[in-house]
Each structure stands twice: as structure tokens, then as C-alpha cells.
Design a protein around this motif. Structure first.
Motif, PDB file in Angstrom:
ATOM      1  N   ASN A 156     -63.586 -42.940  22.816  1.00 55.63           N
ATOM      2  CA  ASN A 156     -64.605 -43.789  22.180  1.00 55.63           C
ATOM      3  C   ASN A 156     -64.146 -44.174  20.782  1.00 55.63           C
ATOM      4  N   ASN A 157     -63.649 -45.380  20.648  1.00 57.25           N
ATOM      5  CA  ASN A 157     -63.066 -45.828  19.382  1.00 57.25           C
ATOM      6  C   ASN A 157     -64.056 -45.886  18.222  1.00 57.25           C
ATOM      7  N   LYS A 158     -65.342 -46.029  18.501  1.00 55.69           N
ATOM      8  CA  LYS A 158     -66.342 -46.113  17.431  1.00 55.69           C
ATOM      9  C   LYS A 158     -66.676 -44.746  16.825  1.00 55.69           C
ATOM     10  N   TRP A 159     -66.234 -43.674  17.451  1.00 54.49           N
ATOM     11  CA  TRP A 159     -66.584 -42.329  16.998  1.00 54.49           C
ATOM     12  C   TRP A 159     -65.380 -41.632  16.377  1.00 54.49           C
ATOM     13  N   ASP A 160     -65.658 -40.801  15.387  1.00 50.25           N
ATOM     14  CA  ASP A 160     -64.653 -39.908  14.831  1.00 50.25           C
ATOM     15  C   ASP A 160     -65.301 -38.524  14.693  1.00 50.25           C
ATOM     16  N   GLN A 161     -64.526 -37.554  14.292  1.00 47.27           N
ATOM     17  CA  GLN A 161     -65.016 -36.179  14.221  1.00 47.27           C
ATOM     18  C   GLN A 161     -66.215 -36.060  13.277  1.00 47.27           C
ATOM     19  N   SER A 162     -66.140 -36.704  12.146  1.00 45.63           N
ATOM     20  CA  SER A 162     -67.218 -36.634  11.166  1.00 45.63           C
ATOM     21  C   SER A 162     -68.517 -37.223  11.721  1.00 45.63           C
ATOM     22  N   LYS A 163     -68.416 -38.393  12.345  1.00 44.08           N
ATOM     23  CA  LYS A 163     -69.600 -39.050  12.905  1.00 44.08           C
ATOM     24  C   LYS A 163     -70.209 -38.217  14.036  1.00 44.08           C
ATOM     25  N   LEU A 164     -69.364 -37.637  14.869  1.00 42.43           N
ATOM     26  CA  LEU A 164     -69.848 -36.822  15.980  1.00 42.43           C
ATOM     27  C   LEU A 164     -70.593 -35.578  15.480  1.00 42.43           C
ATOM     28  N   ILE A 165     -70.011 -34.869  14.525  1.00 42.44           N
ATOM     29  CA  ILE A 165     -70.643 -33.658  13.987  1.00 42.44           C
ATOM     30  C   ILE A 165     -71.938 -34.015  13.271  1.00 42.44           C
ATOM     31  N   SER A 166     -71.916 -35.082  12.477  1.00 44.77           N
ATOM     32  CA  SER A 166     -73.115 -35.533  11.776  1.00 44.77           C
ATOM     33  C   SER A 166     -74.238 -35.879  12.759  1.00 44.77           C
ATOM     34  N   SER A 167     -73.873 -36.570  13.824  1.00 45.46           N
ATOM     35  CA  SER A 167     -74.846 -36.938  14.847  1.00 45.46           C
ATOM     36  C   SER A 167     -75.414 -35.704  15.543  1.00 45.46           C
ATOM     37  N   ALA A 168     -74.551 -34.748  15.850  1.00 48.01           N
ATOM     38  CA  ALA A 168     -75.000 -33.523  16.526  1.00 48.01           C
ATOM     39  C   ALA A 168     -75.965 -32.724  15.642  1.00 48.01           C
ATOM     40  N   ILE A 169     -75.664 -32.650  14.357  1.00 50.00           N
ATOM     41  CA  ILE A 169     -76.544 -31.910  13.435  1.00 50.00           C
ATOM     42  C   ILE A 169     -77.890 -32.618  13.296  1.00 50.00           C
ATOM     43  N   ALA A 170     -77.866 -33.955  13.146  1.00 47.08           N
ATOM     44  CA  ALA A 170     -79.120 -34.709  13.051  1.00 47.08           C
ATOM     45  C   ALA A 170     -79.945 -34.550  14.321  1.00 47.08           C
ATOM     46  N   ASN A 171     -79.290 -34.600  15.485  1.00 47.78           N
ATOM     47  CA  ASN A 171     -79.967 -34.417  16.766  1.00 47.78           C
ATOM     48  C   ASN A 171     -80.640 -33.044  16.825  1.00 47.78           C
ATOM     49  N   PHE A 172     -79.907 -32.009  16.463  1.00 41.91           N
ATOM     50  CA  PHE A 172     -80.452 -30.653  16.480  1.00 41.91           C
ATOM     51  C   PHE A 172     -81.650 -30.529  15.536  1.00 41.91           C
ATOM     52  N   LEU A 173     -81.489 -31.007  14.303  1.00 39.55           N
ATOM     53  CA  LEU A 173     -82.568 -30.887  13.325  1.00 39.55           C
ATOM     54  C   LEU A 173     -83.810 -31.658  13.750  1.00 39.55           C
ATOM     55  N   PHE A 174     -83.628 -32.885  14.219  1.00 41.17           N
ATOM     56  CA  PHE A 174     -84.758 -33.700  14.653  1.00 41.17           C
ATOM     57  C   PHE A 174     -85.496 -33.037  15.803  1.00 41.17           C
ATOM     58  N   GLN A 175     -84.755 -32.573  16.804  1.00 37.96           N
ATOM     59  CA  GLN A 175     -85.383 -31.966  17.975  1.00 37.96           C
ATOM     60  C   GLN A 175     -86.012 -30.612  17.682  1.00 37.96           C
ATOM     61  N   ASN A 176     -85.680 -30.031  16.535  1.00 41.58           N
ATOM     62  CA  ASN A 176     -86.253 -28.741  16.173  1.00 41.58           C
ATOM     63  C   ASN A 176     -87.242 -28.847  15.018  1.00 41.58           C
ATOM     64  N   GLY A 177     -87.812 -30.044  14.832  1.00 38.82           N
ATOM     65  CA  GLY A 177     -88.956 -30.203  13.954  1.00 38.82           C
ATOM     66  C   GLY A 177     -88.703 -30.669  12.539  1.00 38.82           C
ATOM     67  N   SER A 178     -87.502 -31.087  12.209  1.00 46.56           N
ATOM     68  CA  SER A 178     -87.259 -31.590  10.848  1.00 46.56           C
ATOM     69  C   SER A 178     -88.102 -32.835  10.614  1.00 46.56           C
ATOM     70  N   ASP A 179     -88.745 -32.899   9.444  1.00 44.61           N
ATOM     71  CA  ASP A 179     -89.525 -34.087   9.118  1.00 44.61           C
ATOM     72  C   ASP A 179     -88.877 -34.890   7.986  1.00 44.61           C
ATOM     73  N   ASP A 180     -87.605 -34.617   7.738  1.00 42.72           N
ATOM     74  CA  ASP A 180     -86.857 -35.344   6.713  1.00 42.72           C
ATOM     75  C   ASP A 180     -86.574 -36.755   7.203  1.00 42.72           C
TER      76      ASP A 180
END
Length: 89
Positions: free
Chosen positions: A51-75
Motif C-alpha cells: 500500500n503505497n499511501k501508507w508508511d510505518q508512522s501512519k500505520l502506527i498512528s492510525s492503530a493508536i487512534a483506533n484503539f483510543l477511540f474504540q476505548n472511550g477517548s473523547d479527545d
């Protein structure tokens, strides 16, 4: 996070810190080091290479945001990152 909190945080930043701009919010990038199971690393590496649009930084950032959002973050920034990634913005 309130806008005035973002202003306060950026006023306290050192001049050598890296700054990124996403939409109208100023985000500060930091380095992160973590140990991950080999299977996850291999999966991440395979995904990024296909996936040319993704890099390691974007993937990790996305995974952390996904985890936080799904676990109740209201930021607001977390919610915005999560939704942008879902709709590939």
C-alpha cells in the motif's frame, strides 16, 4: 483538548521539536520505540509494501487512534484522526 490548551503546549515547545500540520490543528510529532511480536511486524511490513499511501508512522498512528477511540477517548484530535483514516482522507 481545548484550542487554548494546544496554544499553551506549543508556546512551551523547544525550537528543535518537529511540528506537523493536519487540518487546522497543530500536532507535535514524537518518536516512539516499542517491541512488537514478530508476526505483527511481518504483517505491518507486508501491508506497507503493498500500500503505497501508507508508511510505518501512519500505520502506527492510525492503530493508536483506533484503539483510543474504540476505548472511550473523547479527545477531538483522536476522533478526527480515527474518522479520517476510516474514510482515507
Amino acid at each position: 483538548m481545548e484550542f487554548n490548551q494546544i496554544e499553551t503546549r506549543t508556546d512551551e515547545m523547544k525550537s528543535d521539536e518537529v511540528r506537523c500540520f493536519e487540518n487546522d490543528l497543530e500536532l507535535i510529532s514524537i518518536s516512539l520505540e516499542a517491541e512488537v511480536p514478530e508476526a505483527l511486524y511481518a504483517g505491518m511490513k507486508d501491508f506497507i509494501s503493498g500500500n503505497n499511501k501508507w508508511d510505518q508512522s501512519k500505520l502506527i498512528s492510525s492503530a493508536i487512534a483506533n484503539f483510543l477511540f474504540q476505548n472511550g477517548s473523547d479527545d477531538r484530535a483522536v476522533t478526527e484522526k480515527y474518522l479520517n483514516d476510516i474514510f482515507n482522507l
